[in-house]
Write an enzyme that holds these catalytic residues in place. Structure first.
Site, PDB file in Angstrom:
ATOM      1  N   LYS A  51      12.898 -41.855 -19.152  1.00  0.00           N
ATOM      2  CA  LYS A  51      12.511 -40.447 -19.323  1.00  0.00           C
ATOM      3  C   LYS A  51      13.424 -39.822 -20.375  1.00  0.00           C
ATOM      4  O   LYS A  51      14.650 -39.835 -20.241  1.00  0.00           O
ATOM      5  CB  LYS A  51      12.711 -39.752 -17.970  1.00  0.00           C
TER       6      LYS A  51
HETATM    7  C1  E4P Z   1       9.241 -34.274 -13.606  1.00  0.00           C
HETATM    8  O1  E4P Z   1       9.225 -35.482 -13.741  1.00  0.00           O
HETATM    9  C2  E4P Z   1      10.303 -33.489 -12.986  1.00  0.00           C
HETATM   10  O2  E4P Z   1      11.108 -34.354 -12.220  1.00  0.00           O
HETATM   11  C3  E4P Z   1       9.831 -32.448 -12.012  1.00  0.00           C
HETATM   12  O3  E4P Z   1       8.431 -32.479 -11.817  1.00  0.00           O
HETATM   13  C4  E4P Z   1      10.421 -31.093 -12.191  1.00  0.00           C
HETATM   14  O4  E4P Z   1       9.923 -30.269 -11.177  1.00  0.00           O
HETATM   15  P1  E4P Z   1      10.609 -28.896 -10.749  1.00  0.00           P
HETATM   16  O5  E4P Z   1      10.149 -27.828 -11.684  1.00  0.00           O
HETATM   17  O6  E4P Z   1      10.100 -28.667  -9.350  1.00  0.00           O
HETATM   18  O7  E4P Z   1      12.089 -29.112 -10.798  1.00  0.00           O
END
Ligand code: E4P
Length: 219
Positions: free
Chosen positions: A87
């Site tokens: 990522k």
């Molecule tokens: C995406 O891969 C992120 O880990 C995640 O969806 C972020 O979500 P949040 O806005 O609830 O922190």
């Protein structure tokens, strides 16, 4: 549509796996910190534990912000397990790292995407997934689902192979709206996945069926 669970919690991953409908996991440094995972070695072990549980599609995020750091991390993370998807954040250095990974057969998920323009750049750089954060967009008074629709439309125009991974899901309705919009993947908290199963009419209907069955067995 693929279902990923957005957590680093092994118990929640097991619960989602037990449903038999889980296609992968996304993590981020916040989610790892929430589980109290500290130090490089423990982080690596935790990613391995997730990969061994799920076997496919495990997003592990880099924490470097420069090209060399990101690509070194990408090499190390992807060597950990074939399920790892690296990522990488949508930044200038991130875009260069996405392209490098794509040229070196390392799978990537471009994270922190908040606009169609960012999604186009990530796709051009060869990202396997782009992650628009729809809950955070809604939180800031914009329309997250509209962004998913826009990106899906653009990617179809050009046959981009990059998959649209709807992230920052807040509720079951988000998942349904993402499916309508044509998202390839939704990464969701466990409660949102479980919320999809619930309907009061199902509970009432089942209660009535069972009561009628019990009555029929008495006479
Ligand atoms: C995406 O891969 C992120 O880990 C995640 O969806 C972020 O979500 P949040 O806005 O609830 O922190």
């Amino acid at each position: 549509m693929k279902f990923f669970i957005d957590t680093a919690n092994l118990d929640q991953i097991r619960q989602a796996l037990a449903l038999g409908i889980l296609d992968g996991v996304t993590t981020n440094p916040t989610l790892m910190a929430k589980e109290g995972i500290k130090g490089e070695e423990n982080i690596r072990k935790h990613y391995l534990a997730i990969c061994e549980l799920v076997g496919k599609n495990v997003s592990a995020e880099v924490i470097s912000t420069d090209f060399d750091g990101m690509t070194n991390e990408a090499k190390r993370l992807s060597a950990l397990h074939p399920a790892i998807i690296v990522k990488i954040p949508m930044t200038t250095e991130g875009v260069k790292a996405l392209k490098w990974c794509s040229d070196n057969n390392i799978k990537t998920n471009c994270t922190l995407v908040f606009s169609a323009g960012q999604a186009i750049v990530a796709a051009k750089a060869g990202a396997n997934y782009v992650s628009p954060f729809i809950g955070r967009i809604d939180d800031s008074n914009w329309d997250g689902i509209q962004l998913i629709e826009q990106i899906v439309h653009i990617f179809r125009n050009y046959d981009f192979r990059t998959q649209v991974l709807a992230a920052s899901i807040r509720n079951p309705l988000h998942i349904v709206r993402c499916a309508e919009a044509g998202a390839d993947v939704c990464t969701c908290p466990l409660e949102s996945i479980l919320g999809l199963l619930k309907h009061p009419m199902t509970d009432i209907g089942l209660e009535r069926f069972l009561a009628d069955y019990r009555k029929s067995q008495q006479s």
